[in-house]
Design a protein around this motif. Structure first.
Motif, PDB file in Angstrom:
ATOM      1  N   LEU A  40       0.821  -1.207   0.000  1.00  0.00           N
ATOM      2  CA  LEU A  40       0.000   0.000   0.000  1.00  0.00           C
ATOM      3  C   LEU A  40       0.857   1.260   0.000  1.00  0.00           C
ATOM      4  CD1 LEU A  40      -2.884  -1.028   2.438  1.00  0.00           C
ATOM      5  CD2 LEU A  40      -3.067  -0.583  -0.009  1.00  0.00           C
ATOM      6  N   GLN A  41       1.915   1.259   0.825  1.00  0.00           N
ATOM      7  CA  GLN A  41       2.740   2.476   0.853  1.00  0.00           C
ATOM      8  C   GLN A  41       3.508   2.640  -0.453  1.00  0.00           C
ATOM      9  OE1 GLN A  41       6.277   2.855   1.213  1.00  0.00           O
ATOM     10  NE2 GLN A  41       7.028   0.895   1.962  1.00  0.00           N
ATOM     11  N   CYS A  42       3.878   1.515  -1.122  1.00  0.00           N
ATOM     12  CA  CYS A  42       4.506   1.619  -2.441  1.00  0.00           C
ATOM     13  C   CYS A  42       3.541   2.240  -3.456  1.00  0.00           C
ATOM     14  CB  CYS A  42       4.951   0.237  -2.928  1.00  0.00           C
ATOM     15  SG  CYS A  42       6.390  -0.436  -2.083  1.00  0.00           S
ATOM     16  N   LEU A  43       2.280   1.792  -3.430  1.00  0.00           N
ATOM     17  CA  LEU A  43       1.272   2.341  -4.337  1.00  0.00           C
ATOM     18  C   LEU A  43       1.071   3.835  -4.093  1.00  0.00           C
ATOM     19  CD1 LEU A  43      -1.403  -0.519  -4.251  1.00  0.00           C
ATOM     20  CD2 LEU A  43       0.112   0.056  -6.151  1.00  0.00           C
ATOM     21  N   LEU A  44       0.974   4.210  -2.819  1.00  0.00           N
ATOM     22  CA  LEU A  44       0.751   5.623  -2.496  1.00  0.00           C
ATOM     23  C   LEU A  44       1.937   6.482  -2.903  1.00  0.00           C
ATOM     24  CD1 LEU A  44      -1.027   5.509   0.992  1.00  0.00           C
ATOM     25  CD2 LEU A  44      -2.034   5.704  -1.274  1.00  0.00           C
ATOM     26  N   ILE A  45       3.154   5.974  -2.672  1.00  0.00           N
ATOM     27  CA  ILE A  45       4.336   6.737  -3.075  1.00  0.00           C
ATOM     28  C   ILE A  45       4.373   6.871  -4.599  1.00  0.00           C
ATOM     29  CG2 ILE A  45       6.865   6.699  -3.170  1.00  0.00           C
ATOM     30  CD1 ILE A  45       6.849   5.505  -0.342  1.00  0.00           C
ATOM     31  N   GLY A  46       3.926   5.841  -5.314  1.00  0.00           N
ATOM     32  CA  GLY A  46       3.804   5.954  -6.768  1.00  0.00           C
ATOM     33  C   GLY A  46       2.859   7.074  -7.162  1.00  0.00           C
ATOM     34  N   GLY A  47       1.736   7.192  -6.447  1.00  0.00           N
ATOM     35  CA  GLY A  47       0.790   8.281  -6.699  1.00  0.00           C
ATOM     36  C   GLY A  47       1.397   9.634  -6.417  1.00  0.00           C
ATOM     37  N   ILE A  48       2.164   9.741  -5.316  1.00  0.00           N
ATOM     38  CA  ILE A  48       2.812  11.009  -4.951  1.00  0.00           C
ATOM     39  C   ILE A  48       3.805  11.428  -6.037  1.00  0.00           C
ATOM     40  CG2 ILE A  48       4.360  12.135  -3.287  1.00  0.00           C
ATOM     41  CD1 ILE A  48       3.161  10.151  -1.180  1.00  0.00           C
ATOM     42  N   ILE A  49       4.620  10.468  -6.486  1.00  0.00           N
ATOM     43  CA  ILE A  49       5.629  10.775  -7.500  1.00  0.00           C
ATOM     44  C   ILE A  49       4.973  11.297  -8.780  1.00  0.00           C
ATOM     45  CG2 ILE A  49       7.389   9.755  -9.006  1.00  0.00           C
ATOM     46  CD1 ILE A  49       7.996   7.798  -6.685  1.00  0.00           C
ATOM     47  N   GLN A  50       3.855  10.681  -9.175  1.00  0.00           N
ATOM     48  CA  GLN A  50       3.181  11.138 -10.392  1.00  0.00           C
ATOM     49  C   GLN A  50       2.614  12.552 -10.211  1.00  0.00           C
ATOM     50  OE1 GLN A  50       1.999   8.624 -13.137  1.00  0.00           O
ATOM     51  NE2 GLN A  50       0.073   9.530 -13.796  1.00  0.00           N
ATOM     52  N   LEU A  51       2.031  12.820  -9.056  1.00  0.00           N
ATOM     53  CA  LEU A  51       1.504  14.168  -8.796  1.00  0.00           C
ATOM     54  C   LEU A  51       2.623  15.205  -8.787  1.00  0.00           C
ATOM     55  CD1 LEU A  51      -1.215  13.606  -6.043  1.00  0.00           C
ATOM     56  CD2 LEU A  51      -1.568  14.626  -8.293  1.00  0.00           C
ATOM     57  N   VAL A  52       3.718  14.874  -8.116  1.00  0.00           N
ATOM     58  CA  VAL A  52       4.862  15.788  -8.059  1.00  0.00           C
ATOM     59  C   VAL A  52       5.386  16.054  -9.476  1.00  0.00           C
ATOM     60  CG1 VAL A  52       7.290  15.934  -7.354  1.00  0.00           C
ATOM     61  CG2 VAL A  52       5.549  15.246  -5.696  1.00  0.00           C
ATOM     62  N   THR A  53       5.394  15.016 -10.300  1.00  0.00           N
ATOM     63  CA  THR A  53       5.856  15.163 -11.685  1.00  0.00           C
ATOM     64  C   THR A  53       4.910  16.042 -12.487  1.00  0.00           C
ATOM     65  OG1 THR A  53       6.848  12.964 -11.574  1.00  0.00           O
ATOM     66  CG2 THR A  53       6.530  13.911 -13.757  1.00  0.00           C
ATOM     67  N   LYS A  54       3.596  15.801 -12.376  1.00  0.00           N
ATOM     68  CA  LYS A  54       2.609  16.586 -13.123  1.00  0.00           C
ATOM     69  C   LYS A  54       2.604  18.053 -12.681  1.00  0.00           C
ATOM     70  CE  LYS A  54       0.062  15.318 -15.794  1.00  0.00           C
ATOM     71  NZ  LYS A  54       0.166  15.189 -17.257  1.00  0.00           N
ATOM     72  N   MET A  55       2.891  18.316 -11.393  1.00  0.00           N
ATOM     73  CA  MET A  55       2.938  19.691 -10.891  1.00  0.00           C
ATOM     74  C   MET A  55       4.240  20.397 -11.270  1.00  0.00           C
ATOM     75  SD  MET A  55       1.163  19.700  -7.116  1.00  0.00           S
ATOM     76  CE  MET A  55       2.315  18.567  -6.370  1.00  0.00           C
ATOM     77  N   GLY A  56       5.151  19.665 -11.906  1.00  0.00           N
ATOM     78  CA  GLY A  56       6.421  20.265 -12.313  1.00  0.00           C
ATOM     79  C   GLY A  56       7.469  20.254 -11.230  1.00  0.00           C
ATOM     80  N   GLY A  57       7.140  19.708 -10.060  1.00  0.00           N
ATOM     81  CA  GLY A  57       8.089  19.699  -8.954  1.00  0.00           C
ATOM     82  C   GLY A  57       9.297  18.836  -9.233  1.00  0.00           C
ATOM     83  N   ALA A  58       9.082  17.669  -9.844  1.00  0.00           N
ATOM     84  CA  ALA A  58      10.195  16.764 -10.127  1.00  0.00           C
ATOM     85  C   ALA A  58      11.168  17.390 -11.123  1.00  0.00           C
ATOM     86  CB  ALA A  58       9.668  15.433 -10.670  1.00  0.00           C
ATOM     87  N   LYS A  59      10.614  18.046 -12.164  1.00  0.00           N
ATOM     88  CA  LYS A  59      11.480  18.674 -13.167  1.00  0.00           C
ATOM     89  C   LYS A  59      12.229  19.860 -12.568  1.00  0.00           C
ATOM     90  CE  LYS A  59      11.544  20.180 -17.979  1.00  0.00           C
ATOM     91  NZ  LYS A  59      12.630  21.140 -17.763  1.00  0.00           N
ATOM     92  N   ALA A  60      11.520  20.646 -11.730  1.00  0.00           N
ATOM     93  CA  ALA A  60      12.158  21.800 -11.096  1.00  0.00           C
ATOM     94  C   ALA A  60      13.276  21.343 -10.159  1.00  0.00           C
ATOM     95  CB  ALA A  60      11.115  22.605 -10.321  1.00  0.00           C
TER      96      ALA A  60
END
Length: 574
Positions: free
Chosen positions: A112-132
């Motif tokens: 479950l925590q792996c799934l949730l962290i996957g969701g967080i990473i995708q949101l961070v990426t879509k918000m531009g945080g990962a690229k920034a």
């Protein structure tokens, strides 16, 4: 399907049927015993060996794990030479084993925590945080040397849990490494080598509770009531593999020297053209996700959610341990929590008693909510879009969940057939005192490699090691070195094993082909382990101090890398 394919299928089927029949014949011919380690003998090694060998040959992790579990269940199911009956029972038992693995609260929490962290990473990426964040790090990490050192440093920062390390550091540093033409294999190695090796020696981590409890129980068996934490601290200087693998990363990064398959992977990455796509996982990953078009990139869109995950995890660890202690019956621990809950001793005690799977799930859920709220408040996405992206991120981790379930199921069937008990039984008898720490390290590595679990290996070996070491040489310093051999050997084997959950998560977190990661990493791990044995555990068995062993080991490691390796140059942009 052509004739050749039909022939291959026919040959594989025929060989499989013959192999199952021969296996049934050997098992039914063996003397009956309630102890499967005795009943199966050397055949107890078959399930992990089948899984590992097939993984290297086929490069199909899921198929290899599935067959390994099936072989183990088949062995347990054999009562006669009717292989059809045994195969049907084995298939049914395999389903039960997978469900049992999923039903385990710890395993469920991890998935479950792996799934949730996957969701967080995708949101961070879509918000531009990962690229920034990647762009920000890229300004500082403008060479492969700096990028690898920053990855190493981030790995040290996420010291409290090896799973969290793999899933946080990998996605953050992947675009930086790609830009600098550092191979995914090298990134996966650095991430993996700063996961369990760091968490295993950190005094505040999800590992500490198990380690100190095993140590304390081991000493109780020889009539000594010691502080498990105190002995744990004394083992740290003798955790030669953990220490040397971390130093090896720095030496390799600074010199850019590589050898074996890793050298080829790095040379291939350096030669890659800018427009050439990077070979990655078989399944879609985070690589395909891009920031919402037209948004202003902000590093805070990564720092806040990920910071919430890390800080939330530490708080959740504390609260989990605090409530577990107060709900338990250990009056000494309860007294600590009531008298000084926020002292160092109180915080450490709470963290050591925490349920890591629950705590990480809670932290990941909190960080998910924070990321969704941030996306909505900044009008980057609507609430519906944010939740959709969050769920989409979970889908990229599904393959990880499948592999973990099969790996845990293989661990369960390995326990059923008695693999670890068999290895301990055949290796524990011929023991000159000075070689005992080395033998324990090697035995721990073999069991951990074959079973894919450090925790299980520690739990098996620690109750045997402490009484054995005390019987061979009743010297506390010697027993501490042997205790270190258990903890470190388990981590080394787990670090190499293709069926280890941390190895799998490191591959997934870095979007590196899993078998490529294993094949490139294992040469480095074995190189460091040999040095740890020859210049660490063997001299320590004779009583040589750690502050002599470690510097000599580092020098030998540096010289060995220069002899075996070759510098992989990097052409800086003009």
């Amino acid at each position: 399907m052509n004739i050749n394919d039909n022939m291959k299928i026919g040959i594989i089927t025929a060989v499989s049927v013959i192999a199952l029949f021969v296996l049934s014949l050997i098992i039914t011919s063996a003397p009956a015993s309630d102890d499967n380690a005795v009943r199966f003998g050397v055949l107890t090694l078959l399930p992990p060996l089948v899984a590992i060998i097939l993984a290297f040959i086929t490069k199909e992790t899921i198929l290899s794990l599935f067959i390994g579990v099936f072989v183990g269940e088949f062995m347990v199911s054999v009562n006669n030479l009717n292989i059809i009956e045994s195969a049907i029972n084995a298939f049914l038992a395999l389903g039960g084993q997978v469900i049992s693995s999923m039903a385990d609260p710890w395993n469920a929490g991890i998935i479950l925590q792996c799934l949730l962290i996957g969701g967080i990473i995708q949101l961070v990426t879509k918000m531009g945080g990962a690229k920034a964040l990647a762009d920000s790090l890229a300004k500082r990490a403008d060479t492969p040397k700096k990028a690898q050192l920053i990855t190493w440093f981030l790995g040290l920062c996420v010291f409290f849990d090896d799973y969290a390390n793999s899933l946080i550091v990998g996605p953050i540093m992947r675009p930086v490494m790609d830009k600098l033409k550092v191979s995914r294999e090298k990134l996966a190695f650095v991430v993996d080598a700063t996961a369990a090796p760091v968490a295993g020696i950190a005094i505040i981590s999800t590992w500490i509770g198990l380690e100190i409890s095993l140590i304390a129980e081991g000493f109780k068996s020889i009539g000594m009531n010691v502080s498990g934490f105190g002995i744990f601290l004394q083992t740290i200087p003798f955790r030669f593999y953990n220490i040397l693998i971390l130093i090896f990363i720095v030496i390799s990064a600074l010199t850019l020297y590589e050898f074996g398959p890793m050298k080829k992977a790095e040379q291939k990455a350096r030669a890659r053209k800018e427009s050439e796509p990077i070979q990655t996982l078989e399944a879609p990953g985070f690589d395909e996700v891009q920031p919402v078009e037209g948004i202003k990139l902000s590093v805070w869109n990564a720092i806040i959610p990920i910071g919430t995950l890390i800080i939330g995890a530490l708080i959740a660890f504390y609260w989990s341990g605090y409530t577990i202690i107060l709900g338990g019956e250990d009056q000494a621990l309860i007294a600590i929590m009531k008298s000084s809950p926020l002292s160092f001793n109180g915080i450490f005690t709470a963290l050591s008693q925490s349920d890591a799977s629950v705590a990480l799930f809670q932290a990941a859920l909190l960080a998910s909510i924070v990321a969704i709220v941030m996306a909505v408040l900044q009008k980057i996405m609507t609430i519906e879009q944010a939740i959709s992206e969050w769920v989409g991120g979970m889908k990229t981790i599904v393959i990880t969940g499948v592999i973990l379930l099969l790996a845990w199921s293989l661990g369960g069937v390995i326990a059923d057939v008695g693999t670890a008990d068999y290895l301990v039984g055949i290796l524990k008898d011929t023991i000159p005192f000075w070689i005992l720490p080395t033998l324990i390290f090697i035995l721990g590595a073999l069991i951990s490699f074959a079973t894919g679990t450090s925790y299980g290996t520690m739990s098996i070996l620690m109750p045997l090691t402490i009484p054995l070491a005390w019987a061979v040489s009743p010297d506390m310093g010697f027993v501490i070195v042997c205790t270190s051999g258990v903890l470190t050997g388990a981590i080394f084997g787990d670090h190499c094993s293709p069926i280890s959950d941390t190895t799998i998560l490191s591959s997934m977190g870095t979007s590196c082909n899993h078998i490529d990661h294993v094949q490139t990493q294992i040469y480095y791990a074995i190189f460091v382990a040999i040095i740890a044995i020859v210049f660490g555990y063997i001299p320590a068995g004779f009583g040589v101090a750690w502050y002599i062993c470690i510097p000599i080991s580092v020098v030998v490691m540096f010289i060995g890398l220069r002899i075996l390796g070759e510098k992989v140059e990097f052409e800086e942009a003009a």
